[in-house]
Design an enzyme around this catalytic site. Sequence first.
Site, PDB file in Angstrom:
ATOM      1  N   GLY A 122       0.548  15.109   5.371  1.00 52.92           N
ATOM      2  CA  GLY A 122       0.508  15.098   3.901  1.00 52.92           C
ATOM      3  C   GLY A 122       1.807  14.563   3.333  1.00 52.92           C
ATOM      4  N   SER A 124       2.006  10.893   1.737  1.00 53.68           N
ATOM      5  CA  SER A 124       1.769   9.994   0.598  1.00 53.68           C
ATOM      6  C   SER A 124       1.152  10.716  -0.588  1.00 53.68           C
ATOM      7  CB  SER A 124       0.824   8.864   0.998  1.00 53.68           C
ATOM      8  OG  SER A 124       1.330   8.161   2.080  1.00 53.68           O
ATOM      9  N   SER A 156      -4.949  11.276   6.683  1.00 55.06           N
ATOM     10  CA  SER A 156      -5.856  11.069   7.823  1.00 55.06           C
ATOM     11  C   SER A 156      -6.181  12.397   8.487  1.00 55.06           C
ATOM     12  CB  SER A 156      -5.209  10.143   8.859  1.00 55.06           C
ATOM     13  OG  SER A 156      -4.831   8.930   8.267  1.00 55.06           O
ATOM     14  N   GLU A 242       6.453   7.956  14.549  1.00 53.86           N
ATOM     15  CA  GLU A 242       5.207   7.336  14.095  1.00 53.86           C
ATOM     16  C   GLU A 242       5.253   5.817  14.276  1.00 53.86           C
ATOM     17  OE1 GLU A 242       4.179   8.373  10.079  1.00 53.86           O
ATOM     18  OE2 GLU A 242       2.229   7.408  10.195  1.00 53.86           O
TER      19      GLU A 242
HETATM   20  C1  LIG Z   1      -5.414   3.834   7.557  1.00 53.19           C
HETATM   21  C2  LIG Z   1      -4.340   4.549   6.785  1.00 53.19           C
HETATM   22  C3  LIG Z   1      -4.020   5.837   7.141  1.00 53.19           C
HETATM   23  C4  LIG Z   1      -3.036   6.525   6.429  1.00 53.19           C
HETATM   24  N1  LIG Z   1      -2.794   7.817   6.787  1.00 53.19           N
HETATM   25  C5  LIG Z   1      -1.886   8.520   6.089  1.00 53.19           C
HETATM   26  C6  LIG Z   1      -1.672   9.898   6.400  1.00 53.19           C
HETATM   27  O1  LIG Z   1      -2.286  10.464   7.302  1.00 53.19           O
HETATM   28  N2  LIG Z   1      -0.778  10.579   5.671  1.00 53.19           N
HETATM   29  C7  LIG Z   1      -0.054  10.008   4.678  1.00 53.19           C
HETATM   30  O2  LIG Z   1       0.775  10.702   4.090  1.00 53.19           O
HETATM   31  N3  LIG Z   1      -0.246   8.699   4.333  1.00 53.19           N
HETATM   32  C8  LIG Z   1      -1.143   7.957   5.009  1.00 53.19           C
HETATM   33  N4  LIG Z   1      -1.372   6.637   4.679  1.00 53.19           N
HETATM   34  C9  LIG Z   1      -0.679   6.072   3.509  1.00 53.19           C
HETATM   35  C10 LIG Z   1       0.340   4.995   3.823  1.00 53.19           C
HETATM   36  O3  LIG Z   1       1.505   5.553   4.394  1.00 53.19           O
HETATM   37  C11 LIG Z   1       0.642   4.272   2.487  1.00 53.19           C
HETATM   38  O4  LIG Z   1      -0.558   3.628   2.076  1.00 53.19           O
HETATM   39  C12 LIG Z   1       1.743   3.245   2.630  1.00 53.19           C
HETATM   40  O5  LIG Z   1       2.987   3.864   2.855  1.00 53.19           O
HETATM   41  C13 LIG Z   1       1.848   2.350   1.381  1.00 53.19           C
HETATM   42  O6  LIG Z   1       1.941   3.105   0.211  1.00 53.19           O
HETATM   43  P1  LIG Z   1       0.988   2.823  -1.050  1.00 53.19           P
HETATM   44  O7  LIG Z   1      -0.421   2.733  -0.546  1.00 53.19           O
HETATM   45  O8  LIG Z   1       1.321   3.818  -2.098  1.00 53.19           O
HETATM   46  O9  LIG Z   1       1.380   1.370  -1.568  1.00 53.19           O
HETATM   47  P2  LIG Z   1       2.621   0.952  -2.529  1.00 53.19           P
HETATM   48  O10 LIG Z   1       3.805   1.694  -2.073  1.00 53.19           O
HETATM   49  O11 LIG Z   1       2.120   1.201  -3.930  1.00 53.19           O
HETATM   50  O12 LIG Z   1       2.753  -0.541  -2.233  1.00 53.19           O
HETATM   51  C14 LIG Z   1       1.945  -1.564  -2.845  1.00 53.19           C
HETATM   52  C15 LIG Z   1       2.494  -2.917  -2.387  1.00 53.19           C
HETATM   53  O13 LIG Z   1       3.852  -3.114  -2.856  1.00 53.19           O
HETATM   54  C16 LIG Z   1       4.721  -3.403  -1.759  1.00 53.19           C
HETATM   55  N5  LIG Z   1       6.038  -2.784  -1.975  1.00 53.19           N
HETATM   56  C17 LIG Z   1       6.275  -1.521  -2.409  1.00 53.19           C
HETATM   57  N6  LIG Z   1       7.613  -1.288  -2.440  1.00 53.19           N
HETATM   58  C18 LIG Z   1       8.220  -2.428  -1.977  1.00 53.19           C
HETATM   59  C19 LIG Z   1       9.576  -2.808  -1.755  1.00 53.19           C
HETATM   60  N7  LIG Z   1      10.583  -1.972  -1.981  1.00 53.19           N
HETATM   61  N8  LIG Z   1       9.826  -4.044  -1.272  1.00 53.19           N
HETATM   62  C20 LIG Z   1       8.805  -4.919  -1.015  1.00 53.19           C
HETATM   63  N9  LIG Z   1       7.497  -4.612  -1.216  1.00 53.19           N
HETATM   64  C21 LIG Z   1       7.211  -3.390  -1.685  1.00 53.19           C
HETATM   65  C22 LIG Z   1       4.025  -2.781  -0.552  1.00 53.19           C
HETATM   66  O14 LIG Z   1       4.442  -3.367   0.656  1.00 53.19           O
HETATM   67  C23 LIG Z   1       2.561  -3.054  -0.869  1.00 53.19           C
HETATM   68  O15 LIG Z   1       2.204  -4.357  -0.473  1.00 53.19           O
HETATM   69  C24 LIG Z   1      -2.345   5.910   5.357  1.00 53.19           C
HETATM   70  C25 LIG Z   1      -2.663   4.597   4.991  1.00 53.19           C
HETATM   71  C26 LIG Z   1      -3.662   3.919   5.695  1.00 53.19           C
HETATM   72  C27 LIG Z   1      -3.979   2.522   5.267  1.00 53.19           C
END
Ligand SMILES: Cc1cc2nc3c(=O)[nH]c(=O)nc-3n(C[C@H](O)[C@H](O)[C@H](O)COP(=O)(O)OP(=O)(O)OC[C@H]3O[C@@H](n4cnc5c(N)ncnc54)[C@H](O)[C@@H]3O)c2cc1C
Length: 380
Positions: A122, A124, A156, A242
């Site tokens: 937990g 994100s 997840s 991880e």
């Molecule tokens: C299959 C899957 C399983 C997952 N499982 C888990 C889980 O079990 N637990 C959990 O906590 N999370 C989980 N996640 C979440 C995952 O860690 C986040 O989706 C990821 O860290 C990206 O965050 P966001 O989706 O909020 O995108 P954002 O942070 O909103 O990013 C959107 C876009 O902006 C870009 N961006 C953002 N900041 C910057 C920067 N400083 N410089 C350049 N580009 C930038 C990103 O690269 C991306 O392309 C999972 C995600 C997936 C896809």
Amino acid sequence: MDLTYTDEEEAFRAGLRDWLSLVLPELPAKPSPQDWPGRRAYDTAWQRLLYDAGYGEVHWDASPTQRLIFLEETEKAGAPYVGANFVGLLHAGPTIASEGTPEQRDRWLPPVLRGDEVWCQGFSEPDAGSDLASLRTRAWRDGDHYVVSGSKIWTSHAEVADWCELLVRTALVSEAVPKHRGITWLAMPMDAPGITVRPLRTLAGSTEFAEMFLDDVRVPVANRVGEENDGWRVTMVTLSYERGTAFVGEVVACRRVLGELAREARGNGRWGDPALRRRLGRLSAEFSALWRLTQWNVSEAQRTGGVPGVGGSVFKLRYSHARQELYDAAAEVLGAGSLDLAHEWTLDRLSSLSYTIAAGTSQIQQNIVAERILGLPKGR
Ligand SMILES: Cc1cc2nc3c(=O)[nH]c(=O)nc-3n(C[C@H](O)[C@H](O)[C@H](O)COP(=O)(O)OP(=O)(O)OC[C@H]3O[C@@H](n4cnc5c(N)ncnc54)[C@H](O)[C@@H]3O)c2cc1C
């Protein structure tokens, strides 16, 4: 760096190979990717088999090289993947093993190793993904409990988990408290009152992750790993596992799939296309290089005490793209058959899209490589 294996390590490999050749033919069929409770049962039963045979602790007590051999041999033999045990075995467990108290290690590690308990992550939140330190789920102290409220997303395995490695804000951000400082790492029991899990369906039809809503959930202070407000440091340990080691076994699986693609292409006439042959050849070189990089990272971890270093970001970055290219090539080999959702490669192609996002997006890995390996100035 020493990439050769000792006699002892080769003996470990031979014993494991023998054991796998005995147990794998007896395993029941895998449940469908959509059936998460069925998959939990299947994955934890596999972990139990490993535990009973003395391989349960390979992710913690073995040397990094033995762990590598384990991943290599299990993948080569087509053994089940860690699946629902992913978080517990590959990053919550190792974090507790290195940061927890002796009581916490005794409470939480044996059930993960035996396959009795499943963990989820937990971290994100809707507005805290890449910028994880801006998380807002709040925890107040009430006697010997924290009272937690907020929401998490993309969790997840939440649907089938017993425990959650949870990040909460225990000090409000202020001039004196930068956002990285007021975070705490808690082990939250998933059956506590006040937790609502709402599964999210992926492109491939699986509910492998969920939204999680936390409404005054009481978590004992004794479940805190590390100090209050020092959770960011503990989180860096979790993320280094991880990104650094959790995906390693999959490289071997990709090399196996590559061989299967070549066989399929020979059988269905696609092998006659020189562009496809070049593509498969380039991927073969890429996965060989990734395997070498893995060995390099493991050799470094062995030398420096076990926690994988920043090289994990190079691996994660390149591997997640190579995996997508592999399954694009699979679609080319299959032709119209690649539209068949029942085909394993089609489902793997859909899920490969998430690899450049999960565990930190490619852009974030690029930032890490730029700043921490190449020493370039911080972007923002
Ligand atoms: C299959 C899957 C399983 C997952 N499982 C888990 C889980 O079990 N637990 C959990 O906590 N999370 C989980 N996640 C979440 C995952 O860690 C986040 O989706 C990821 O860290 C990206 O965050 P966001 O989706 O909020 O995108 P954002 O942070 O909103 O990013 C959107 C876009 O902006 C870009 N961006 C953002 N900041 C910057 C920067 N400083 N410089 C350049 N580009 C930038 C990103 O690269 C991306 O392309 C999972 C995600 C997936 C896809």
